[in-house]
Design a protein around this motif. Structure first.
Motif, PDB file in Angstrom:
ATOM      1  N   VAL A  88     -18.354 -65.057  -0.003  1.00 43.31           N
ATOM      2  CA  VAL A  88     -19.029 -64.089  -0.828  1.00 43.31           C
ATOM      3  C   VAL A  88     -20.634 -64.106  -0.341  1.00 43.31           C
ATOM      4  O   VAL A  88     -21.204 -65.195  -0.494  1.00 43.31           O
ATOM      5  N   VAL A  89     -21.207 -62.928   0.029  1.00 40.73           N
ATOM      6  CA  VAL A  89     -22.500 -62.699   0.574  1.00 40.73           C
ATOM      7  C   VAL A  89     -23.250 -62.115  -0.325  1.00 40.73           C
ATOM      8  O   VAL A  89     -22.813 -60.971  -0.909  1.00 40.73           O
ATOM      9  N   ILE A  90     -24.360 -62.935  -1.194  1.00 38.01           N
ATOM     10  CA  ILE A  90     -25.074 -61.986  -2.135  1.00 38.01           C
ATOM     11  C   ILE A  90     -26.573 -62.345  -1.813  1.00 38.01           C
ATOM     12  O   ILE A  90     -26.860 -63.009  -0.914  1.00 38.01           O
ATOM     13  N   GLY A  91     -27.449 -61.293  -2.294  1.00 40.60           N
ATOM     14  CA  GLY A  91     -28.632 -61.067  -1.998  1.00 40.60           C
ATOM     15  C   GLY A  91     -29.332 -59.956  -2.527  1.00 40.60           C
ATOM     16  O   GLY A  91     -28.561 -59.122  -2.693  1.00 40.60           O
ATOM     17  N   THR A  93     -26.034 -56.006   6.879  1.00 41.88           N
ATOM     18  CA  THR A  93     -26.119 -55.947   8.288  1.00 41.88           C
ATOM     19  C   THR A  93     -25.591 -57.053   8.747  1.00 41.88           C
ATOM     20  O   THR A  93     -24.892 -57.022   9.890  1.00 41.88           O
ATOM     21  N   PHE A  94     -25.532 -58.415   8.242  1.00 46.03           N
ATOM     22  CA  PHE A  94     -24.824 -59.559   8.546  1.00 46.03           C
ATOM     23  C   PHE A  94     -23.454 -59.162   8.758  1.00 46.03           C
ATOM     24  O   PHE A  94     -22.826 -59.516   9.589  1.00 46.03           O
ATOM     25  N   LEU A  95     -22.986 -58.446   7.797  1.00 42.78           N
ATOM     26  CA  LEU A  95     -21.309 -58.260   7.623  1.00 42.78           C
ATOM     27  C   LEU A  95     -21.151 -57.249   8.978  1.00 42.78           C
ATOM     28  O   LEU A  95     -20.215 -57.543   9.759  1.00 42.78           O
ATOM     29  N   LEU A  99     -13.123 -58.109   6.096  1.00 47.20           N
ATOM     30  CA  LEU A  99     -14.650 -57.804   5.626  1.00 47.20           C
ATOM     31  C   LEU A  99     -14.856 -56.642   4.869  1.00 47.20           C
ATOM     32  O   LEU A  99     -14.325 -55.668   5.034  1.00 47.20           O
ATOM     33  N   PHE A 100     -15.527 -56.935   3.757  1.00 48.78           N
ATOM     34  CA  PHE A 100     -15.611 -56.164   2.565  1.00 48.78           C
ATOM     35  C   PHE A 100     -17.417 -55.804   2.515  1.00 48.78           C
ATOM     36  O   PHE A 100     -17.928 -56.795   2.256  1.00 48.78           O
ATOM     37  N   ASP A 101     -17.500 -54.518   2.713  1.00 47.64           N
ATOM     38  CA  ASP A 101     -19.059 -54.386   2.584  1.00 47.64           C
ATOM     39  C   ASP A 101     -19.305 -53.498   1.077  1.00 47.64           C
ATOM     40  O   ASP A 101     -19.020 -52.137   1.026  1.00 47.64           O
ATOM     41  N   GLU A 102     -19.687 -54.243   0.132  1.00 48.94           N
ATOM     42  CA  GLU A 102     -19.763 -53.716  -1.221  1.00 48.94           C
ATOM     43  C   GLU A 102     -18.641 -52.821  -1.630  1.00 48.94           C
ATOM     44  O   GLU A 102     -18.929 -51.492  -1.806  1.00 48.94           O
ATOM     45  N   VAL A 158     -16.979 -61.246   1.913  1.00 37.56           N
ATOM     46  CA  VAL A 158     -17.306 -60.223   0.924  1.00 37.56           C
ATOM     47  C   VAL A 158     -18.689 -59.785   0.639  1.00 37.56           C
ATOM     48  O   VAL A 158     -19.346 -60.803  -0.031  1.00 37.56           O
ATOM     49  N   VAL A 159     -19.412 -58.690   0.718  1.00 31.22           N
ATOM     50  CA  VAL A 159     -20.751 -58.342   0.476  1.00 31.22           C
ATOM     51  C   VAL A 159     -20.679 -57.799  -0.954  1.00 31.22           C
ATOM     52  O   VAL A 159     -20.080 -56.704  -1.024  1.00 31.22           O
ATOM     53  N   THR A 160     -21.160 -58.337  -1.909  1.00 28.26           N
ATOM     54  CA  THR A 160     -20.987 -57.664  -3.519  1.00 28.26           C
ATOM     55  C   THR A 160     -22.177 -58.043  -4.365  1.00 28.26           C
ATOM     56  O   THR A 160     -22.887 -58.937  -3.988  1.00 28.26           O
ATOM     57  N   HIS A 161     -22.176 -57.306  -5.077  1.00 27.86           N
ATOM     58  CA  HIS A 161     -22.956 -57.578  -6.558  1.00 27.86           C
ATOM     59  C   HIS A 161     -22.277 -58.024  -7.619  1.00 27.86           C
ATOM     60  O   HIS A 161     -22.702 -58.156  -8.726  1.00 27.86           O
TER      61      HIS A 161
END
Lengths: 246, 264
Positions: A37-40, A48-50, A165-168, A197-200
Motif C-alpha cells: 500500500v502506497v500512502i502519502g 505518479t509512482f504507480l 495496480l490500484f490508483d485511489e 494500492v495507492v489509497t487514503h
C-alpha cells in the motif's frame, strides 16, 4: 528466477525539463503475492509512482523491471507486459459504449485471442464472484459508483494479470460504497494476488497490507510492515502526516 | 426583345386554350406563373433536367462524402496521435502531421469555387460529363475531408483521457485503443456536426455548375436558358434542395436517436 515481480531502481519523473520533480529517485521491489500500500500527502508522487509501474507515465530516469525485463527500455513492447498488469483507476474508466460483459471480454478476445464463449465464461465467473452477474448486459451508466468500480476490478482480472495496480480506487466513491469495493480487494489479497494500492484508506492499509510505502516530495521516506509504520513512525514527515489523517 | 415577349405570349395564348377554364379567367400574373410552371416541368419533358441533375448531385455528394470521411479520419488520427504523444513524435509522424496541417490550411483558406477551377482547368482537365463528375467528386471530397478532419479531431478530444488510459492499461496499442474505444465514442459525439457537413455538401455541389457539370442547378439553368422561366424554375430548384435537406435532417435525427438508445 527470483520471486521479485517488480523491481524499481532509481525511478525519476521530472516535468518541464526538471523544474518539477514528481519522483526523485525511488528504489524498491515488490515480491510475488505481496500487498503493497502506497500512502502519502497529495502531491507526494504516489499516483505518479504507480502509473510509472506500467508506463502510463514515462519515467524520465531509472528502471522498472517487471518479471526480469526492463520495461523502460524503448525496444521492449510495453503492450505485451501491460496485459499482465491490471490497472484500476480512481474514475473507473469503464467503456460507456459497451455493455458490462463487452467491457470485460474485449481485452481477452482481441489481445489473447480467446473465443467469445471462453471469454464470456471467464467473465461470468468473475462477475458472480463480485455478485454482479445479473448486470452483465447493463451499460456502465446504469450502475452505481461502487458497482462500476467492482466491474473495473473484474475487467482487469479478466486479463488474468500477474499483478494488480490500484490508483485511489475508492476516492471517487460515496462513503457508503467504499466498503463493497474494499471487500473485493480484501478477497483478492486473500487469494494471494500481488497488489500495489495507492489509497487514503488507512484502515485498509493496516488490515490488508503486507508492506506500506510512505512517499513524500517524490521520495520514498519509509518502507515497513503496517504495524511498524503506523505504530512506530520514524520520520518527522510521517509523524505529522499520520497525525493529520488518523 | 419585344418580339421575344410577343412570341412567348403567343405560345402562352395557345397553351391557355388547352388548360381548364378557371386558368383563362385567372389574373394575368397567375396565368404567367402557370405557364412558366408548364414550361419548367411539362413542356418537352423538361422535368428530365431535374431528375438527371438530381442523380448527378446525389452521386457527387455521396462520392465526396466517402472520400471526405476517409480522408478526415486519417488526418484526424494523425493530428491527434501527434499532439497527444508525450515523447517527441517520430520523424514519419511529424512529416505526416506537417502535411496534414498544410492540407487543412490550404483547403480552409481558399474558396471552394477556386479549388474547383484549379482542379478542372489545371490539374485534372476533365473531358465529358463522366470525367467532370469524377473531377467534382474528387474536389468536393478533398475539400470536405479538411472540415471532417477538424470535426473528428474535436470528437476525439471530447472523449475523456481516462478512456485512452484504460485501453492502454489493458494492453491495447494506440491504434487498437483508437479503433475499439475512442473512435466509436467520438463518432457519437460528433454526429450532429457530421450531419451538418453532409447537408452543406449537398448544397455546395451546386457550385460545380461553373465547371460545366450537369447537376441539379445546371438543369434549372438549362430550362431557364430555353424558356426564360427564371421565377418558377429557380424557385422549383430551391424547393428541391430544401426537400432533400429536410429528408436528410429527419434521417440523421432518427439515426442519432438510435445511437443514443444503445447506451441510454
Amino acid at each position: 528466477m527470483t520471486d521479485k515481480i517488480i523491481e524499481v531502481k532509481g525511478l525519476e519523473k521530472h516535468y518541464n525539463g526538471g523544474k518539477i520533480k514528481a519522483l526523485n529517485g525511488i528504489t524498491t521491489s515488490i515480491q510475488k503475492g505481496e500487498v503493497v500500500v502506497v500512502i502519502g500527502p497529495s502531491g507526494s508522487g504516489k499516483s505518479t509512482f504507480l502509473r510509472c509501474l506500467n508506463l502510463l507515465e514515462e519515467p524520465t530516469g531509472g528502471q522498472v523491471i517487471f518479471e526480469g525485463v526492463d520495461i523502460t527500455d524503448t525496444k521492449v513492447d510495453i503492450n505485451i507486459h501491460r496485459q499482465k498488469m491490471g490497472m484500476v483507476f480512481q474514475h473507473f474508466n469503464l467503456f460507456p459504449h459497451m455493455t458490462i460483459l463487452k467491457n470485460m471480454i474485449i481485452g481477452p478476445m482481441k489481445l489473447q485471442k480467446k473465443s467469445e464463449a471462453e471469454a464470456t465464461k471467464l467473465a461470468m465467473d468473475l462477475l458472480a464472484r463480485v455478485g454482479l452477474e445479473d448486470r452483465a448486459n447493463a451499460y456502465p451508466s446504469q450502475l452505481s459508483g461502487g458497482q462500476k468500480q467492482r466491474i473495473a476490478i473484474v475487467r482487469a482480472l479478466c486479463m488474468q494479470p500477474e499483478v494488480m495496480l490500484f490508483d485511489e480506487p475508492t476516492s471517487a466513491l460515496d462513503p457508503e460504497m467504499v466498503g463493497e469495493v474494499l471487500e473485493v480487494m480484501k478477497q483478492l489479497a486473500k487469494e494471494e494476488m500481488t497488489m500495489v494500492v495507492v489509497t487514503h484508506e488507512m484502515g485498509f492499509a493496516k488490515e490488508v497490507a503486507s508492506r506500506v510505502l510512505f512517499l513524500a516530495d517524490g521520495l520514498l521516506v519509509e518502507d515497513a510492515p503496517p504495524a511498524e509504520l503506523f505504530g512506530n513512525p520514524k520520520s518527522q514527515r510521517l509523524q505529522s502526516f499520520l497525525a493529520k489523517v488518523l | 426583345m419585344s418580339s421575344v415577349i410577343l412570341a412567348v405570349s403567343e405560345k402562352m395564348g395557345q397553351w391557355l386554350q388547352t388548360t381548364p377554364g378557371w386558368m383563362q379567367s385567372a389574373p394575368e400574373s397567375i396565368q404567367t406563373i402557370g405557364y412558366q410552371f408548364y414550361q419548367t416541368w411539362m413542356l418537352n419533358d423538361n422535368w428530365n433536367y431535374f431528375t438527371n441533375g438530381l442523380k448527378v448531385t446525389a452521386l457527387a455528394t455521396i462520392g465526396a462524402l466517402v472520400i471526405g470521411v476517409i480522408l478526415g479520419v486519417l488526418v484526424a488520427v494523425i493530428r491527434s496521435a501527434h499532439d497527444s504523444s508525450r515523447k517527441k513524435p517520430s520523424l514519419l509522424l511529424r512529416i505526416f502531421n506537417a502535411v496534414s496541417k498544410l492540407y487543412i490550411t490550404i483547403i480552409r483558406g481558399t474558396p471552394m469555387i477556386v479549388q474547383l477551377l484549379i482542379m478542372s482547368y489545371v490539374i485534372l482537365v476533365p473531358r465529358g460529363q463522366d470525367e467532370l463528375l469524377r473531377c467534382a467528386i474528387i474536389t468536393f471530397g478533398i475539400n470536405s475531408g479538411a472540415y471532417v478532419a477538424e470535426i473528428i479531431r474535436s470528437g476525439i478530444q471530447s472523449v475523456d483521457v481516462g478512456q485512452m488510459e484504460a485501453g492502454r492499461s489493458l494492453g491495447f496499442n494506440y491504434g487498437q485503443t483508437m479503433r475499439y474505444i475512442i473512435i466509436p465514442q467520438a463518432i457519437k459525439n460528433i454526429l450532429p456536426a457530421l450531419g451538418n457537413e453532409l447537408i452543406t455538401l449537398v448544397k455546395e455541389t451546386s457550385v460545380a455548375t461553373v465547371i460545366g457539370l450537369n447537376d441539379l442547378t445546371k438543369g434549372a439553368q438549362i430550362i431557364v436558358s430555353k424558356h426564360y422561366t427564371t421565377m418558377v424554375s429557380y424557385i422549383s430548384l430551391a424547393a428541391i434542395y430544401l426537400v432533400i435537406v429536410l429528408v436528410l435532417t429527419k434521417l440523421l435525427g432518427m439515426f442519432e436517436r438510435r445511437l443514443k438508445n444503445s447506451d441510454r
